[in-house]
Write a protein that holds these residues in place. Structure first.
Motif, mmCIF file in Angstrom:
data_model
loop_
_atom_site.group_PDB
_atom_site.id
_atom_site.type_symbol
_atom_site.label_atom_id
_atom_site.label_comp_id
_atom_site.label_asym_id
_atom_site.label_seq_id
_atom_site.Cartn_x
_atom_site.Cartn_y
_atom_site.Cartn_z
ATOM 1 N N ARG A 84 0.815 -1.217 0.000
ATOM 2 C CA ARG A 84 0.000 0.000 0.000
ATOM 3 C C ARG A 84 0.847 1.266 0.000
ATOM 4 N NH1 ARG A 84 -5.332 -1.499 3.327
ATOM 5 N NH2 ARG A 84 -5.974 0.501 2.541
ATOM 6 N N ASP A 85 0.250 2.287 -0.568
ATOM 7 C CA ASP A 85 0.752 3.659 -0.557
ATOM 8 C C ASP A 85 2.251 3.731 -0.836
ATOM 9 O OD1 ASP A 85 -1.834 4.644 -0.170
ATOM 10 O OD2 ASP A 85 -1.684 4.400 1.999
ATOM 11 N N HIS A 120 -3.756 7.507 -2.774
ATOM 12 C CA HIS A 120 -3.702 6.234 -2.055
ATOM 13 C C HIS A 120 -3.697 5.088 -3.055
ATOM 14 C CE1 HIS A 120 -4.262 8.197 1.770
ATOM 15 N NE2 HIS A 120 -5.221 8.916 1.208
ATOM 16 N N ALA A 122 -3.322 0.699 -3.489
ATOM 17 C CA ALA A 122 -3.333 -0.633 -2.894
ATOM 18 C C ALA A 122 -3.102 -1.632 -4.024
ATOM 19 C CB ALA A 122 -4.653 -0.917 -2.195
ATOM 20 N N ILE A 156 -10.804 -3.068 1.309
ATOM 21 C CA ILE A 156 -10.081 -1.803 1.131
ATOM 22 C C ILE A 156 -11.063 -0.689 0.795
ATOM 23 C CG2 ILE A 156 -8.420 -0.578 -0.341
ATOM 24 C CD1 ILE A 156 -6.908 -3.358 -0.513
#
Length: 194
Positions: A84-85, A120, A122, A156
């Motif tokens: 993530r990120d 963001h 994912a 998510i």
């Protein structure tokens, strides 16, 4: 965990090449997500296939991004891993994770250089078993991870404050993500010997 407003534009993307066995994981996962869930209008669901840098425009338009892909994490075949990120490598000098000619890192890097990378990210990756079977189906360990990968994407989205509602009726053929008999069911029937 960051939450989303309805105004956030979200892209749910599957990338890969369905002609190379497990390389098609991302496409098959996003296809299944689309088949099973209805989403609000601020979410775009896209089969990115092997479009490479052509995907930059889609990333530029997204505030948040979920990607399904076959990723060489060096794990046991069929294992899922979510990155993530800032954990998602954005520059071409980083360890190449994607298995495509133009790695997804290059796509992220290009969007980042344009100042339009999603806030963001994912990345839901599945460790492949076989990438050499031209025209072959997903292997069992990878195929078995499609439903868990879809569930991760739903989780998510929920973290981001967005509900993916299970469809109450079958998706009409005209609304399928893939057509012309390259959807998962038709393709797998042809790829497996009788």
């Amino acid at each position: 965990m960051p939450t989303s407003s309805q105004a956030d534009r979200i892209l749910v993307l599957g990338i890969g090449n369905i002609l190379w066995a497990d390389e098609g994981f991302g496409v098959r996962a996003v296809e299944e997500f689309h088949r099973r869930y209805a989403v609000p209008e601020n979410i775009t669901i896209l089969d990115g296939g092997t479009q490479g840098l052509y995907l930059v425009n889609y990333l530029e338009d997204a505030d948040r991004l979920i990607v399904f892909d076959a990723i060489d994490y060096g794990l046991e075949p069929g294992q899922l891993k979510v990155v993530r990120d800032e954990e998602v490598p954005r520059f071409t000098g980083a360890k190449k994770m994607s298995l495509h000619q133009t790695g997804f890192q290059e796509v992220i890097s290009a969007a980042d250089l344009l100042g339009r990378c999603p806030k963001h990210l994912a990345l839901i990756g599945c460790q492949p078993l076989d990438l050499q079977d031209w025209g072959g189906p997903l292997t069992a360990p990878v195929r078995d991870q499609i439903n868990p990968a879809v569930a991760l994407a739903v989780d998510i989205l929920a973290e981001w404050g967005v509900e993916a509602a299970p469809r109450t009726a079958s998706l009409p053929e005209s609304e399928r993500l893939l057509a012309n008999d390259i959807d998962h069911i038709h393709y797998e029937m042809r790829a497996r010997p009788a």
